[in-house]
Design an enzyme around this catalytic site. Structure first.
Site, PDB file in Angstrom:
ATOM      1  N   ASP A  11       0.882  -1.164   0.000  1.00 37.65           N
ATOM      2  CA  ASP A  11       0.000   0.000   0.000  1.00 37.65           C
ATOM      3  C   ASP A  11       0.915   1.208   0.000  1.00 37.65           C
ATOM      4  O   ASP A  11       1.613   1.468   0.975  1.00 37.65           O
ATOM      5  CB  ASP A  11      -0.888  -0.040   1.250  1.00 37.65           C
ATOM      6  CG  ASP A  11      -1.787   1.188   1.365  1.00 37.65           C
ATOM      7  OD1 ASP A  11      -1.569   2.159   0.623  1.00 37.65           O
ATOM      8  OD2 ASP A  11      -2.688   1.163   2.216  1.00 37.65           O
ATOM      9  N   TYR A 228       0.666   0.117  14.847  1.00 42.08           N
ATOM     10  CA  TYR A 228      -0.315  -0.029  13.775  1.00 42.08           C
ATOM     11  C   TYR A 228       0.165   0.663  12.512  1.00 42.08           C
ATOM     12  O   TYR A 228       0.503   1.832  12.532  1.00 42.08           O
ATOM     13  CB  TYR A 228      -1.661   0.577  14.177  1.00 42.08           C
ATOM     14  CG  TYR A 228      -2.630   0.512  13.032  1.00 42.08           C
ATOM     15  CD1 TYR A 228      -3.211  -0.690  12.683  1.00 42.08           C
ATOM     16  CD2 TYR A 228      -2.906   1.631  12.259  1.00 42.08           C
ATOM     17  CE1 TYR A 228      -4.067  -0.784  11.611  1.00 42.08           C
ATOM     18  CE2 TYR A 228      -3.758   1.555  11.185  1.00 42.08           C
ATOM     19  CZ  TYR A 228      -4.338   0.351  10.862  1.00 42.08           C
ATOM     20  OH  TYR A 228      -5.175   0.264   9.787  1.00 42.08           O
ATOM     21  N   LYS A 231      -3.434  -3.087   7.853  1.00 44.95           N
ATOM     22  CA  LYS A 231      -3.455  -4.557   7.836  1.00 44.95           C
ATOM     23  C   LYS A 231      -2.532  -5.062   6.733  1.00 44.95           C
ATOM     24  O   LYS A 231      -2.142  -4.328   5.835  1.00 44.95           O
ATOM     25  CB  LYS A 231      -4.888  -5.050   7.618  1.00 44.95           C
ATOM     26  CG  LYS A 231      -5.649  -5.218   8.928  1.00 44.95           C
ATOM     27  CD  LYS A 231      -5.120  -6.416   9.721  1.00 44.95           C
ATOM     28  CE  LYS A 231      -5.846  -6.586  11.041  1.00 44.95           C
ATOM     29  NZ  LYS A 231      -5.039  -7.098  12.120  1.00 44.95           N
TER      30      LYS A 231
HETATM   31  C1  F6R Z   1      -7.744  -0.713   7.711  1.00 42.99           C
HETATM   32  C2  F6R Z   1      -7.533   0.626   7.162  1.00 42.99           C
HETATM   33  C3  F6R Z   1      -8.489   1.702   7.508  1.00 42.99           C
HETATM   34  C4  F6R Z   1      -7.839   2.738   8.427  1.00 42.99           C
HETATM   35  C5  F6R Z   1      -8.839   3.868   8.802  1.00 42.99           C
HETATM   36  C6  F6R Z   1      -8.187   4.966   9.631  1.00 42.99           C
HETATM   37  O1  F6R Z   1      -6.705  -1.554   7.368  1.00 42.99           O
HETATM   38  O2  F6R Z   1      -6.578   0.873   6.466  1.00 42.99           O
HETATM   39  O3  F6R Z   1      -9.682   1.211   8.050  1.00 42.99           O
HETATM   40  O4  F6R Z   1      -7.379   2.122   9.593  1.00 42.99           O
HETATM   41  O5  F6R Z   1      -9.346   4.470   7.626  1.00 42.99           O
HETATM   42  O6  F6R Z   1      -7.076   5.400   8.949  1.00 42.99           O
HETATM   43  P1  F6R Z   1      -6.109   6.533   9.484  1.00 42.99           P
HETATM   44  O7  F6R Z   1      -5.692   6.141  10.874  1.00 42.99           O
HETATM   45  O8  F6R Z   1      -4.998   6.533   8.492  1.00 42.99           O
HETATM   46  O9  F6R Z   1      -6.908   7.815   9.488  1.00 42.99           O
HETATM   47 MG    MG Z   2      -4.139   2.129   3.019  1.00 35.82          MG
HETATM   48 MG    MG Z   3      -4.867  -2.243   1.803  1.00 34.10          MG
END
Ligand code: F6R
Ligand code: MG
Ligand code: MG
Length: 366
Positions: A11, A228, A231
């Site tokens: 990603d 974190y 995923k």
């Molecule tokens: C799950 C994923 C999304 C982010 C969510 C918050 O793998 O990528 O659900 O966790 O959109 O993202 P941030 O913390 O980047 O604002």
């Molecule tokens: Mg992403």
């Molecule tokens: Mg992804």
């Protein structure tokens, strides 16, 4: 003829948020790999996406874990990150966890599944790619494909499959591996792979010939980064037909939208929905988790394809069931089992909340 099939994904920026990949980023990846092909490093390649993950599917003659191939993938992701940064895409470069390449992309963020094979007279392969879930997501489908006669009738009635397959299982936390023989060890096997957040099927082998049948990416981003970072969004390569399950037997497990870890903030259980490449746009509560399947015939390493295998009406019921299961799980809101158990959550405020409230916890006195 021996050929290596390498699938390396990352990603490197989402469009919009974490829901999709931008065409300019994928075009940049194509440019990098076109050059590598004309330089003779690659035999062939295909660039695709699953949600916000860019997928590099490459064939070459250099075997698995090859430094030049891994460096090519790394440099491709770095140059895609430049494009993502210019467009201010979301989380540009998010899976590149290191500043510089150091010999192998494993442990640096990208997911990797590679196999070196003797190309058969007709070599059919299916590459599964998932978004908003983790590496253990392949455990149940791989078990069904290679060990469950209710899924794969070939295990019962095809002489060249009847002696079964062996499963290489990795403990992703302790970094150990073990091999189980199916069918005689399936009860032992299931003790482990039924816990996919800890034990992941890395590879499957045809027992009579020893030939590799499947390989998956088992990288756990949060364990690599110690925090974190999204995923893992794993990939899995499966050989099909002949001594391996037929295309229909390989796809059949996905007709059941199994519950997997991932979805919103990597911290929920949700159904894995089989979709076309075009429909791999997880938008509802950042999901539900998606899986795509790209089918290829290999011809002297050339990738003939892809056929978008889930772009088929016969998976409509699975998609409907997945939407139903998504609604059902969502009703639990922040409660388990929709929310992951505390130790599996990618995000948690528990330490801070606990610290704040520590003095208010009184002994029960029993
Ligand atoms: C799950 C994923 C999304 C982010 C969510 C918050 O793998 O990528 O659900 O966790 O959109 O993202 P941030 O913390 O980047 O604002
Ligand atoms: Mg992403
Ligand atoms: Mg992804």
């Amino acid at each position: 003829m021996s050929i290596t099939l390498s699938v390396i994904k990352a990603d490197i920026g989402g469009y919009v948020g974490h829901s999709e990949s931008h065409p300019d980023v994928l075009a940049q990846a194509c440019d990098c790999l076109t050059k590598a092909k004309s330089d003779g490093l690659l035999v062939d390649f295909h660039v695709t996406k699953c949600g916000d993950d860019a997928q590099l599917i490459m064939t070459h003659n250099y075997g698995v874990d090859n430094k030049e191939i891994h460096e090519l993938a790394w440099n491709t992701f770095v140059s895609c990150t430049e494009v993502a940064k210019k467009l201010k895409l979301y989380g540009a470069g998010q899976d590149l966890l290191s500043d510089a390449f150091s010999g192998n992309v494993k442990g640096m963020g990208p997911g990797v599944a590679e196999m070196e094979i003797e190309e058969r007279p007709s070599e059919a392969v299916i590459i599964f790619m998932a978004d908003k879930t983790s590496s253990g997501a392949w455990n149940l489908p791989l078990y069904k494909m290679f060990a469950d006669p209710f899924n794969t009738i070939g295990l019962v009635i095809a002489e060249n499959m009847h002696n079964g397959y062996s499963f290489e299982v990795h403990d992703v936390k302790e970094h150990t591996r073990i091999v189980f023989n199916s069918p005689e060890e399936i009860y032992d096997l299931l003790v482990f792979i039924g816990a996919p957040s800890r034990y992941a099927i890395k590879a499957v082998y045809h027992r009579d010939s020893g030939h590799i049948a499947a390989v998956s990416s088992t990288q756990r981003l949060s364990l690599i980064a110690g925090r974190y970072v999204g995923k893992d969004d794993p990939v899995c390569v499966v050989r099909t037909q002949g001594i391996f399950p037929a295309v229909g037997e390989v796809l059949e497990p996905f007709n059941f939208p199994l519950l997997v870890e991932g979805w919103m903030r990597g911290s929920h259980h949700g159904p894995l929905m089989p979709v076309s490449v075009e429909d791999s746009t997880p938008s509802r509560f950042d999901g539900p988790p998606r899986v795509i399947a790209a089918g290829f015939q290999l011809a002297q390493g050339k990738l003939i394809g892809p056929r978008d295998m889930f772009d088929d009406k016969s998976f409509d019921n699975a998609r409907r069931q997945a939407n139903w299961a998504a609604d059902y799980m969502r009703q639990h809101g922040p409660f388990e089992p929709h929310r992951l158990p505390l130790e599996e959550m990618e995000y948690t405020t528990m330490p801070q909340v606990m610290e704040k409230l520590r003095d208010r916890f009184q002994p029960l006195g029993d």
